[in-house]
Design a protein around this motif. Structure first.
Motif: not given
Length: 119
Positions: A3-7, A12-15, A53-55, A72-77
């Motif tokens: 699971x993703x650890x936090x919101x 976190x991706x800004x670019x 798409x890269x996550x 989902x893998x939990x690594x998505x952003x």
């Protein structure tokens, strides 16, 4: 499934990636109508995020009715391009609004990239 650890992690991706589908120039080519379908889905369902798409490292699983669903893998952003597009349209997702409320993201996080993103 991890699971993703936090919101904060999820947003976190800004670019955008170099070939983000939401870029005005250099976007990855998608099949005809796909990008508009993604945009329509984002704007009509504020509970539905769009991962970069890269996550997106999860699995496509076939459902009992023959459709497919993403596990989902939990690594998505969240895709930075999608976030910027939604902010340009004044339509952040529920998740984005929660991140703003809890201080895990800010509405102006994607301001610098808005000029690079389609309308």
């Amino acid at each position: 499934m991890k699971q993703v650890q936090s919101i904060r992690d999820y947003f976190k991706l800004k670019k955008p990636c170099a070939n983000c589908p939401f870029l005005l120039k250099g976007a990855i080519e998608l099949r005809e109508g796909r990008l508009q379908g993604i945009i329509d889905d984002l704007l009509s369902n504020d509970h539905h995020p769009f991962p970069c798409h890269k996550t997106a490292t999860g699995e496509e699983l076939e459902t009992e009715d023959g459709d497919y669903t993403y596990a989902p893998s939990g690594e998505e952003r969240m895709c930075a391009g999608a976030s910027a597009l939604l902010m340009k349209r004044g339509a952040p997702t529920v998740g984005m609004r929660m991140a703003f409320h809890f201080g895990d993201a800010s509405p102006d996080d994607w301001d610098d990239i808005k000029p690079l993103i389609i309308d």
